[in-house]
Design a protein around this motif. Structure first.
Motif, mmCIF file in Angstrom:
data_model
loop_
_atom_site.group_PDB
_atom_site.id
_atom_site.type_symbol
_atom_site.label_atom_id
_atom_site.label_comp_id
_atom_site.label_asym_id
_atom_site.label_seq_id
_atom_site.Cartn_x
_atom_site.Cartn_y
_atom_site.Cartn_z
ATOM 1 N N PHE A 628 0.948 -1.429 0.434
ATOM 2 C CA PHE A 628 -0.261 -0.334 -0.282
ATOM 3 C C PHE A 628 0.841 1.286 -0.029
ATOM 4 C CE2 PHE A 628 0.433 -0.991 4.644
ATOM 5 C CZ PHE A 628 1.139 0.374 4.772
ATOM 6 N N ASN A 629 1.972 1.893 0.606
ATOM 7 C CA ASN A 629 2.946 2.140 0.594
ATOM 8 C C ASN A 629 3.794 2.470 -0.977
ATOM 9 O OD1 ASN A 629 3.184 4.093 2.867
ATOM 10 N ND2 ASN A 629 3.918 3.526 4.623
ATOM 11 N N GLY A 630 3.304 1.335 -1.617
ATOM 12 C CA GLY A 630 4.384 1.978 -3.019
ATOM 13 C C GLY A 630 6.010 1.506 -2.545
ATOM 14 N N VAL A 631 6.145 0.877 -1.585
ATOM 15 C CA VAL A 631 7.679 1.185 -1.375
ATOM 16 C C VAL A 631 8.173 -0.315 -2.658
ATOM 17 C CG1 VAL A 631 9.265 0.097 0.199
ATOM 18 C CG2 VAL A 631 7.921 1.595 0.929
ATOM 19 N N PHE A 632 7.830 -2.053 -2.521
ATOM 20 C CA PHE A 632 8.915 -2.505 -3.012
ATOM 21 C C PHE A 632 8.614 -2.236 -4.361
ATOM 22 C CE2 PHE A 632 7.308 -4.146 1.053
ATOM 23 C CZ PHE A 632 8.432 -5.494 0.889
ATOM 24 N N THR A 633 6.989 -1.738 -5.267
ATOM 25 C CA THR A 633 7.223 -1.379 -6.669
ATOM 26 C C THR A 633 8.006 -0.145 -6.485
ATOM 27 O OG1 THR A 633 4.919 -2.234 -6.316
ATOM 28 C CG2 THR A 633 5.355 -0.548 -8.113
ATOM 29 N N SER A 634 8.035 0.819 -6.406
ATOM 30 C CA SER A 634 8.592 1.838 -6.256
ATOM 31 C C SER A 634 10.128 1.474 -6.712
ATOM 32 C CB SER A 634 8.568 2.950 -5.846
ATOM 33 O OG SER A 634 6.552 3.782 -5.105
ATOM 34 N N VAL A 635 10.875 1.135 -4.786
ATOM 35 C CA VAL A 635 12.284 0.622 -5.824
ATOM 36 C C VAL A 635 12.966 -0.289 -6.037
ATOM 37 C CG1 VAL A 635 12.251 -1.318 -3.463
ATOM 38 C CG2 VAL A 635 13.759 0.175 -3.886
ATOM 39 N N VAL A 636 11.650 -1.380 -6.999
ATOM 40 C CA VAL A 636 12.518 -1.667 -7.634
ATOM 41 C C VAL A 636 12.017 -1.346 -8.944
ATOM 42 C CG1 VAL A 636 12.623 -4.207 -9.074
ATOM 43 C CG2 VAL A 636 11.927 -4.077 -6.674
ATOM 44 N N SER A 637 11.089 -0.387 -9.875
ATOM 45 C CA SER A 637 11.339 0.306 -10.333
ATOM 46 C C SER A 637 11.714 1.223 -10.975
ATOM 47 C CB SER A 637 9.676 1.202 -10.365
ATOM 48 O OG SER A 637 8.587 -0.166 -10.800
ATOM 49 N N PHE A 638 12.593 2.277 -9.428
ATOM 50 C CA PHE A 638 13.723 3.082 -9.741
ATOM 51 C C PHE A 638 14.617 2.016 -10.450
ATOM 52 C CE2 PHE A 638 17.161 4.524 -7.129
ATOM 53 C CZ PHE A 638 17.279 6.591 -8.705
ATOM 54 N N VAL A 639 15.404 0.963 -9.043
ATOM 55 C CA VAL A 639 16.401 0.960 -9.682
ATOM 56 C C VAL A 639 16.354 -0.380 -11.126
ATOM 57 C CG1 VAL A 639 17.872 -1.698 -9.508
ATOM 58 C CG2 VAL A 639 16.492 0.043 -7.217
ATOM 59 N N ALA A 640 15.088 -0.239 -11.785
ATOM 60 C CA ALA A 640 15.301 -1.141 -12.822
ATOM 61 C C ALA A 640 14.841 0.093 -13.960
ATOM 62 C CB ALA A 640 14.024 -1.759 -13.470
ATOM 63 N N LEU A 641 14.443 0.842 -14.025
ATOM 64 C CA LEU A 641 15.178 2.344 -14.665
ATOM 65 C C LEU A 641 16.798 2.936 -14.952
ATOM 66 C CD1 LEU A 641 11.288 3.527 -14.384
ATOM 67 C CD2 LEU A 641 11.917 2.719 -16.391
ATOM 68 N N GLU A 642 16.940 3.018 -13.972
ATOM 69 C CA GLU A 642 18.331 3.113 -13.524
ATOM 70 C C GLU A 642 19.385 2.433 -14.080
ATOM 71 O OE1 GLU A 642 20.253 6.577 -12.238
ATOM 72 O OE2 GLU A 642 17.864 7.024 -12.750
ATOM 73 N N ASN A 643 19.099 1.120 -14.023
ATOM 74 C CA ASN A 643 19.844 0.282 -15.010
ATOM 75 C C ASN A 643 19.215 0.261 -16.567
ATOM 76 O OD1 ASN A 643 21.668 -1.838 -13.053
ATOM 77 N ND2 ASN A 643 20.171 -1.124 -11.845
ATOM 78 N N TYR A 644 18.453 0.549 -16.400
ATOM 79 C CA TYR A 644 17.898 0.734 -18.498
ATOM 80 C C TYR A 644 19.059 1.569 -18.660
ATOM 81 C CZ TYR A 644 15.316 1.316 -22.472
ATOM 82 O OH TYR A 644 14.822 1.363 -23.263
#
Length: 651
Positions: A628-644
């Motif tokens: 509900f806080n979006g922590v899991f989704t946000s941290v993985v999305s951020f890291v994935a996009l940074e690596n992309y």
């Protein structure tokens, strides 16, 4: 912070079954009609009440070194019959329509008559026991009067007296043991009575919080309503439903649970030096219940705050721009003072340990951040279970393999080394088939779940594809190559090749497959890697393969990017995946949480075969949960996009 150590469950099921049989045999021997016996031994009544009311003297007999089973069994019968009569009388007083039911009066009369007959076989008419018996009866009368004249209760100390009086019937078992042993155990007697009082104060607090509505309707004194009236002006102007919500949101329930916890700790202290294993087990059971309820309250409050803030900065950005600083600002803005992050909400409350380790691992290992995570590291180190290298879902929950795996990964990425000897406790989660289970001890798990509704936890003790995938990542990152790893690899290969195999705690294979690819990027196993990459590469159309779940999209993108230098495949899906993530990014830089995690019933071995509909909820089992806080989704999305982004720049 409430901290709970979960002991093994001491309850003897045979004793419970024997106690029921003893009551029925006793009543049958007196020639009572079946209808009368069925009314006394009403199965719904037995199910809805604690087991120990059928064998109450057995809770305390060890403290008095009393072991005569024949006497204890008869005292147990008398205790149950007396308890049954009191509950029936309470029902009459609370529900006036029952006063016309002759069968209820008959049952009460038989129960009390047989109680006195049994006790008379052990205590002569001039025994001191009968003086104490009279005292307990008048305590019950006082309790009833206090309950109906709530204006007479002006302090918590007076409430404690009410709780003690309400439990007067239970004290008779302690009185009987004291007198039967010649009154030689006077110190034990006084301390056991004090422990009994504290237990029932805690018991009554929990009862009052859960029975707020019922007590309100019956006009009985309720400590939670009493405290709420002091906290909220003109409480009667609120609907009953709103009053119950305010009970939690105004902090009243949490405050009362803390009081209950203090009473249980004191109850333990009074009997610390005595042999009373069954009584101590019930005290531990109550402590567990208080902890679970408190976790639920904190979870409910956090979740409620989230719902209220949903309308703020929660619109989709869709700009195609990676807001690096905004994402990190969001994550560190919701970080707690102690360095932890919190997300997910279920019957165990919010997760802080698992969530914190998840964030720290992705930010420190796959992003190589330069910001300070020392407070988070200290939080994880200070929340080890019993000073072992084991961690749980949160600070107050028993350890599990997955939370431990992520914490080991996070701490290792933050500079903490682990040798094989230090991982022995973690290795104990590995089953004979080579896979890792979530929980490893049946009795410990049953004690922590702490409900009569659950008696089979085989599903949670079984080896799980998702848990094993993350465990494999630990082996690879720490460079551990042993027989345990080889057994785990065989287990995982079987699971990957079975395309119908879905992770136990997650709704998609993408979870396990992605973590296995990341593991192989660190320490290569060609067979596992090729099987997983082939599966990822088949998802050339992300929309077709569940792109609505941003958490899985981000995991897939990250694992594809990290493995690209090893396994050459089409770049187009990566661009599509990145665009999906960018278009779902919110104005505050975060990503909305996804319904990715699921909680099957503890007895379920294969969720896909046994459950055909998953309810979106945060209570109970067979449900799907949202971060509900979006922590899991946000941290993985951020890291994935940074690596992309780095891959596009040739890095």
């Amino acid at each position: 912070m409430i901290s709970t150590k979960y002991f093994f469950d001491y309850r003897d099921d045979n004793l419970f079954k024997e106690a029921i049989e003893n009551v029925q045999i006793y009543l049958n021997g007196l020639g009572y009609p079946k209808e009368v016996i069925d009314n006394i031994c009403y199965q719904k009544f037995i199910r809805n009440n604690p087991d120990y009311y059928l064998y109450y003297p057995y809770l305390f007999n060890s403290a008095f070194d009393f072991s005569d089973k024949e006497v204890l069994d008869m005292l147990s019968i008398a205790g149950f019959l007396y308890y049954r009569s009191i509950i029936l009388m309470d029902d009459i007083f609370d529900n006036k329509k029952e006063t016309s039911n002759f069968n209820v009066f008959l049952t009460i009369n038989i129960c009390q008559e047989e109680t006195v007959k049994i006790l008379s076989t052990f205590f002569e008419t001039d025994s001191e026991f009968w003086d104490i018996w009279g005292k307990r009866k008048f305590e019950y009368v006082k309790a009833y009067k206090l309950d109906k004249q709530s204006h007479n209760i002006s302090s918590f100390a007076e409430y404690e007296v009410l709780c003690d009086y309400k439990s007067s019937f239970g004290k008779i078992a302690i009185d009987a043991l004291f007198v039967l042993t010649g009154k030689h155990y006077r110190n034990e007697y006084q301390n056991v009575l004090k422990s009994h009082k504290d237990f029932y104060v805690a018991f009554q607090i929990l009862d009052d919080v859960s029975d707020y509505e019922e007590d309100y309707i019956n006009q009985q004194f309720n400590i939670s309503k009493n405290h709420l009236e002091k906290r909220v002006d003109d409480i009667e102007s609120y609907s009953l439903g709103d009053q119950k919500k305010l009970l939690y949101l105004e902090g009243v329930a949490e405050e009362l649970y803390l009081k209950a916890y203090e009473h249980i700790i004191r109850a333990f202290e009074f009997v610390r030096d005595y042999k009373a294993p069954r009584w101590k087990d019930e005290l531990q059971r109550m402590q567990n219940t208080i902890t679970i309820n408190n976790l639920n309250i904190n979870g409910y409050i956090r979740f409620n705050k989230y719902l209220k803030s949903q309308h703020i900065d929660r619109s989709s950005n869709g700009s195609g721009k990676i807001e690096n600083s905004e994402v990190l600002h969001y994550l560190f803005e919701i970080q707690e003072e102690d360095g932890s992050w919190t997300d997910y909400f279920n019957d165990a409350g919010n997760s802080n340990v698992w969530t914190t380790s998840f964030v720290c691992y992705f930010l420190s290992h796959w992003y190589k951040s330069h910001f300070d995570l020392s407070k988070s590291k200290e939080f994880l180190l200070s929340n080890r279970y019993e000073e072992k290298n084991l961690w749980g879902y949160n600070s107050n929950w028993i350890p599990d393999a997955d939370s431990t795996s992520f914490t080991i990964l996070a701490l290792h990425s933050l500079g903490t080394d682990f040798c094989e000897d230090e991982l022995e406790e973690w290795f104990s989660f590995q089953n004979e088939d080579g896979g890792f289970c979530t929980y490893r001890n049946e009795k410990e798990l049953l004690a922590s779940l702490n409900t009569k509704e659950v008696n089979n936890v085989e599903g949670w003790l079984n080896s799980h594809f998702c848990v094993s995938a993350v465990a494999y990542l630990v082996f690879c990152q720490l460079g551990i190559n042993n027989d345990k790893k080889r057994k785990l690899e065989s287990f995982l290969i079987d699971k990957i090749e079975d395309l119908d195999e879905v992770p136990y705690w997650w709704t998609s294979r993408d979870y396990a497959i992605s973590f296995l690819v990341l593991a192989c990027c660190i320490n290569m196993n060609k067979k596992i890697f090729n099987l997983c990459c082939n599966e990822l590469n088949k998802k050339s159309n992300p929309v077709k393969y569940g792109a609505h779940n941003i958490f899985y999209v981000a995991l897939c993108l990250l694992s594809r990017i990290k493995s690209k230098h090893i396994f050459n495949y089409d770049n187009l899906p990566d661009k599509l995946l990145s665009e999906i993530l960018l278009n779902a990014q919110l104005e505050n830089g975060s990503w909305r949480g996804n319904y990715s995690m699921r909680i099957p019933s503890p007895d379920i071995l294969d969720p896909e075969k046994q459950i055909y509909g998953w309810k979106k909820d945060n209570k109970g089992t067979n449900i799907v949960l949202q971060d509900f806080n979006g922590v899991f989704t946000s941290v993985v999305s951020f890291v994935a996009l940074e690596n992309y982004k780095s891959s596009l720049n040739g890095r």
